[in-house]
Design a protein around this motif. Structure first.
Motif, PDB file in Angstrom:
ATOM      1  N   GLN A   1       1.431  -1.959   4.004  1.00 33.38           N
ATOM      2  CA  GLN A   1       2.587  -2.765   4.394  1.00 33.38           C
ATOM      3  C   GLN A   1       2.606  -3.068   5.895  1.00 33.38           C
ATOM      4  O   GLN A   1       2.407  -2.191   6.723  1.00 33.38           O
ATOM      5  N   PHE A   2       2.858  -4.338   6.204  1.00 35.75           N
ATOM      6  CA  PHE A   2       2.888  -4.829   7.578  1.00 35.75           C
ATOM      7  C   PHE A   2       1.603  -4.495   8.342  1.00 35.75           C
ATOM      8  O   PHE A   2       1.602  -4.321   9.558  1.00 35.75           O
ATOM      9  N   ALA A   3       0.512  -4.403   7.577  1.00 31.88           N
ATOM     10  CA  ALA A   3      -0.814  -4.152   8.165  1.00 31.88           C
ATOM     11  C   ALA A   3      -0.823  -2.892   9.016  1.00 31.88           C
ATOM     12  O   ALA A   3      -1.488  -2.822  10.046  1.00 31.88           O
ATOM     13  N   THR A   4      -0.092  -1.881   8.564  1.00 28.34           N
ATOM     14  CA  THR A   4       0.025  -0.625   9.311  1.00 28.34           C
ATOM     15  C   THR A   4      -0.583   0.496   8.481  1.00 28.34           C
ATOM     16  O   THR A   4       0.082   1.113   7.645  1.00 28.34           O
ATOM     17  N   GLY A   5      -1.874   0.735   8.670  1.00 23.29           N
ATOM     18  CA  GLY A   5      -2.558   1.794   7.940  1.00 23.29           C
ATOM     19  C   GLY A   5      -4.014   1.470   7.736  1.00 23.29           C
ATOM     20  O   GLY A   5      -4.423   0.303   7.767  1.00 23.29           O
TER      21      GLY A   5
ATOM     22  N   GLY B   1      -4.999   2.030   2.625  1.00 25.93           N
ATOM     23  CA  GLY B   1      -4.859   1.148   1.472  1.00 25.93           C
ATOM     24  C   GLY B   1      -3.917   1.668   0.413  1.00 25.93           C
ATOM     25  O   GLY B   1      -3.995   1.248  -0.741  1.00 25.93           O
ATOM     26  N   THR B   2      -3.023   2.590   0.783  1.00 29.01           N
ATOM     27  CA  THR B   2      -2.102   3.192  -0.205  1.00 29.01           C
ATOM     28  C   THR B   2      -0.639   2.900   0.107  1.00 29.01           C
ATOM     29  O   THR B   2       0.232   3.233  -0.700  1.00 29.01           O
ATOM     30  N   ARG B   3      -0.336   2.280   1.224  1.00 27.42           N
ATOM     31  CA  ARG B   3       1.045   2.108   1.670  1.00 27.42           C
ATOM     32  C   ARG B   3       1.599   0.754   1.234  1.00 27.42           C
ATOM     33  O   ARG B   3       1.903  -0.112   2.046  1.00 27.42           O
ATOM     34  N   SER B   4       1.724   0.569  -0.056  1.00 26.65           N
ATOM     35  CA  SER B   4       2.197  -0.710  -0.591  1.00 26.65           C
ATOM     36  C   SER B   4       3.047  -0.489  -1.823  1.00 26.65           C
ATOM     37  O   SER B   4       2.684   0.315  -2.696  1.00 26.65           O
TER      38      SER B   4
ATOM     39  N   ALA C   1       5.847   5.935   5.547  1.00 25.17           N
ATOM     40  CA  ALA C   1       4.888   6.153   6.627  1.00 25.17           C
ATOM     41  C   ALA C   1       4.886   4.975   7.597  1.00 25.17           C
ATOM     42  O   ALA C   1       4.837   5.150   8.825  1.00 25.17           O
ATOM     43  N   VAL C   2       4.946   3.771   7.064  1.00 23.08           N
ATOM     44  CA  VAL C   2       4.981   2.572   7.912  1.00 23.08           C
ATOM     45  C   VAL C   2       6.247   2.565   8.759  1.00 23.08           C
ATOM     46  O   VAL C   2       6.210   2.299   9.972  1.00 23.08           O
TER      47      VAL C   2
ATOM     48  N   ASP D   1      -0.871  14.487   2.983  1.00 24.52           N
ATOM     49  CA  ASP D   1      -0.695  14.321   4.435  1.00 24.52           C
ATOM     50  C   ASP D   1      -0.670  12.826   4.726  1.00 24.52           C
ATOM     51  O   ASP D   1      -1.706  12.152   4.683  1.00 24.52           O
ATOM     52  N   ARG D   2       0.504  12.297   5.028  1.00 21.93           N
ATOM     53  CA  ARG D   2       0.650  10.855   5.190  1.00 21.93           C
ATOM     54  C   ARG D   2      -0.068  10.309   6.424  1.00 21.93           C
ATOM     55  O   ARG D   2      -0.396   9.120   6.465  1.00 21.93           O
ATOM     56  N   PHE D   3      -0.312  11.151   7.424  1.00 23.50           N
ATOM     57  CA  PHE D   3      -0.805  10.635   8.689  1.00 23.50           C
ATOM     58  C   PHE D   3      -2.196  11.139   9.075  1.00 23.50           C
ATOM     59  O   PHE D   3      -2.969  10.403   9.692  1.00 23.50           O
TER      60      PHE D   3
END
Length: 648
Positions: free
Chosen positions: A154-158, A161-164, A360-361, A417-419
């Protein structure tokens, strides 16, 4: 098993079927752009067939790779219109439309007319874009057909490839591993053969990490070469539109068509002639980060070690490059005030729509609202110093080579671990845009567990063309079977047309500019190439303008009566760099015309007659045959003088 898990299992089975087909060499359909052009031009394939294949492939694979698609009937109609042009004009249709009939995908933070640009946040934008992003429009003008928008962090932050909210894009080789992000969907649809190329974006590695995990190519251009008009910004001063493709030459072709200044984008800049030559591998200085870091992933380390052995076998010189300044630059991207750019882009929206944002984003972007102006300036001052250190790297190496990713995390590790995993994926990518480098990610040797292990070539700004040339050669040496299909790349093209055509000029050197001597660096920093070691026509005399203190040679044309042949070297450089080189030439020396032994002539160093006139102090050294011979004579003379002084 949930419904979603069932679908994932089915999709993973489909990947394995594709891999099995490839292993038995049943994939004979065109995949690369050149194969498309050849098949369409010969009539063996049609744009309609290609579009039908793209649509059918999309139905059989992971639906999470796509966010939105154009209507199939509309896409098939566009393909048929391309076929009509081919029937009318034949292969000549490619002269004005070099991408005629080729379907492609676009990351959903880049505008495509008729589809909403959501950046993987459905409430961010529900209105279809009125026009294409500039880069997309240029590809459409070249005949390509955008078929839809792909998933992303999302918002090209990562980089995972899992933050959607549209789901995880699975890795096409192992469903338990990440596909990489943020351009996960674009990499996936190229790797699975749905489209020959796709657009992504790259701020911190989003156009390279997914390429490495999907066994394809990812071109991250010099900042500003491809316009970002029509792109939802992440960090606007760093954002790049990137290209995913099956081969480096395909990625270069697409990038060169989409590139160029745009009046609506204040960050665009024209491509400059590169200060880099990769004519041969032998002696090419390749920088390797030191120390190398793989975060305990022994298989990633072993795969990269194969690359290093291969480079040595090719005759390349491997040079250690300190990683510390690069890592410090990388840390400023998320731990410094540059994250405030992300807040400036979408922070207010996330604050107002917290429930729609990936946790996370949101945590990353909202942190950017806390930075103060003086912190931003302090970071810019530090970055300027780091950029100077990075610039110095290119005096020691021609290109750098890094692992595209230091390790390949599992989905379970990212859930736990998200980060942490995301940060480790940026180890070799986060510094690149901050330090104004170009990058070209390519497949490397397979890991022992069967996963791809990509590597990335790095160069200074505007080295995009030579990087593509080098990438085209190396990928065929290391991993010529690309994508999930393991499609074997065709032979390397003899040449790739440059966006800025090379206008080469030759310069004859007669003194300290010759190879191995004191001023040769002035040619090296302009990427000049030694063409020949030869002699002048026998019509010159050579002088040392400073006598027995050899600093400047003077080549004077005197005619056949008293002239002799003088040893010289012929160097070649781009005309764009000749002016700055000539500014270094001081009177009485000049760049004139030098006659050569073969009867030809080239521009070269000459001396005005006043430089050797009576009383000038110039010493005639013609008898030594050239500047090297004169220097050798001086060494013998000095040695003899030293022996005489020390004899009893």
């Amino acid at each position: 098993m949930t419904c979603g898990q069932w679908h994932d299992a089915c999709f993973y089975l489909a990947y394995k079927i594709e891999c099995t087909k490839a292993e038995h060499h049943v994939d004979h359909e065109p995949r690369t752009l050149q194969e498309w052009r050849d098949a369409l031009g010969s009539g063996a394939w049609s744009a309609s067939s290609g579009m039908s294949r793209a649509l059918a492939a999309g139905e059989g694979l992971a639906r999470s790779a796509w966010i939105s698609r154009h209507d199939p009937a509309s896409l098939l109609a566009q393909a048929e219109a391309c076929d009509a042009l081919l029937r009318e004009h034949g292969p000549a249709a490619f002269e004005s439309r070099p991408l005629l009939g080729v379907p492609f995908a676009v990351k959903d933070n880049v505008d495509v007319a008729g589809l909403p640009t959501t950046a993987a946040c459905p409430s961010f934008n529900t209105t279809p874009a009125a026009r294409h992003a500039t880069a997309v429009q240029r590809l459409v003008d070249a005949g390509a057909i955008p078929i839809g928008k792909t998933n992303l962090d999302q918002f090209a932050t990562g980089l995972v490839g899992t933050r959607s909210p549209h789901g995880v894009v699975p890795n096409p080789f192992d469903g338990t591993r990440v596909c990489g992000g943020s351009s996960s969907g674009s990499a996936y649809v190229v790797a699975t053969g749905q489209v020959p190329f796709a657009l992504g974006t790259d701020t911190a590695g989003s156009g390279r990490v997914p390429a490495g995990f999907c066994n394809i190519v990812g071109l991250k251009p010099t900042k500003g070469w491809l316009p970002t008009t029509g792109v939802v910004p992440a960090c606007r001063s760093l954002d790049c539109v990137s290209v995913f493709a099956l081969s480096p030459e395909d990625a270069w072709t697409v990038a060169s068509i989409a590139s160029g200044p745009d009046a609506d984008d204040a960050f665009t800049r024209p491509l400059a002639p590169p200060l880099l030559r990769v004519d041969k591998l032998e002696g090419l200085r390749i920088g390797i980060p030191a120390p190398l870091e793989f975060f305990g992933d022994e298989q990633a380390a072993a795969a990269f070690d194969k690359v290093l052995h291969g480079l040595r076998d090719m005759g390349c010189r491997l040079v250690d490059v300190p990683m510390a300044p690069l890592s410090r630059a990388a840390s400023l991207l998320y731990q410094g005030p540059w994250v405030a750019e992300r807040y400036a882009a979408v922070g207010r929206f996330i604050e107002a729509h917290a429930n729609d944002a990936d946790p996370a984003v949101a945590a990353i972007v909202l942190r950017g609202g806390n930075h103060l102006a003086h912190e931003a300036f302090a970071a810019q001052y530090e970055m300027q110093a780091l950029q100077q250190q990075a610039h110095a790297i290119w005096r020691e190496v021609d290109v750098m080579l890094v692992p595209t990713a230091a390790t390949h995390p599992t989905l379970d590790a990212v859930r736990a671990d998200r980060f942490g995993p995301n940060e480790r994926l940026g180890h070799y990518t986060n510094f690149v845009n901050l330090l104004d480098m170009a990058a070209h990610a390519i497949p490397g040797p397979w890991r022992a567990d069967g996963l791809p292990a990509g590597v990335t070539l790095l160069g200074p700004a505007f080295s995009d063309y030579p990087l593509a040339q080098l990438a085209a050669r190396l990928v065929r040496a290391w991993q010529p079977e690309v994508g999930v299909m393991r499609h074997r790349l065709p032979p390397q093209p003899a040449d790739m047309p440059a966006c800025v055509p090379a206008h080469l000029v030759r310069v004859v050197t007669v003194g300290a500019h010759m190879s191995g001597l004191g001023l040769n660096w002035q040619l090296a920093e302009r990427s000049a190439r030694l063409v020949a070691r030869t002699c002048t026509a026998p019509v010159y005399r050579l002088y040392s303008l400073t006598g027995l203190q050899p600093t400047r040679p003077g080549l004077v044309h005197v005619g056949t009566a008293t002239g002799r042949a003088i040893e010289v070297e012929v160097w070649e450089m781009d005309r764009a760099h000749l002016g700055s080189f000539m500014m270094l030439v001081g009177a009485p020396l000049a760049i004139g015309t030098v006659e050569l032994a073969d009867g030809g002539s080239e521009r070269g160093f000459v001396c005005e007659p006043r430089g050797v006139a009576a009383g000038s102090g110039a010493l005639d050294i013609t008898e030594h045959g050239g500047w090297r011979g004169f220097l050798a004579w001086l060494r013998v003379r000095e040695s003899s003088s030293h022996d005489t002084r020390n004899s009893p």
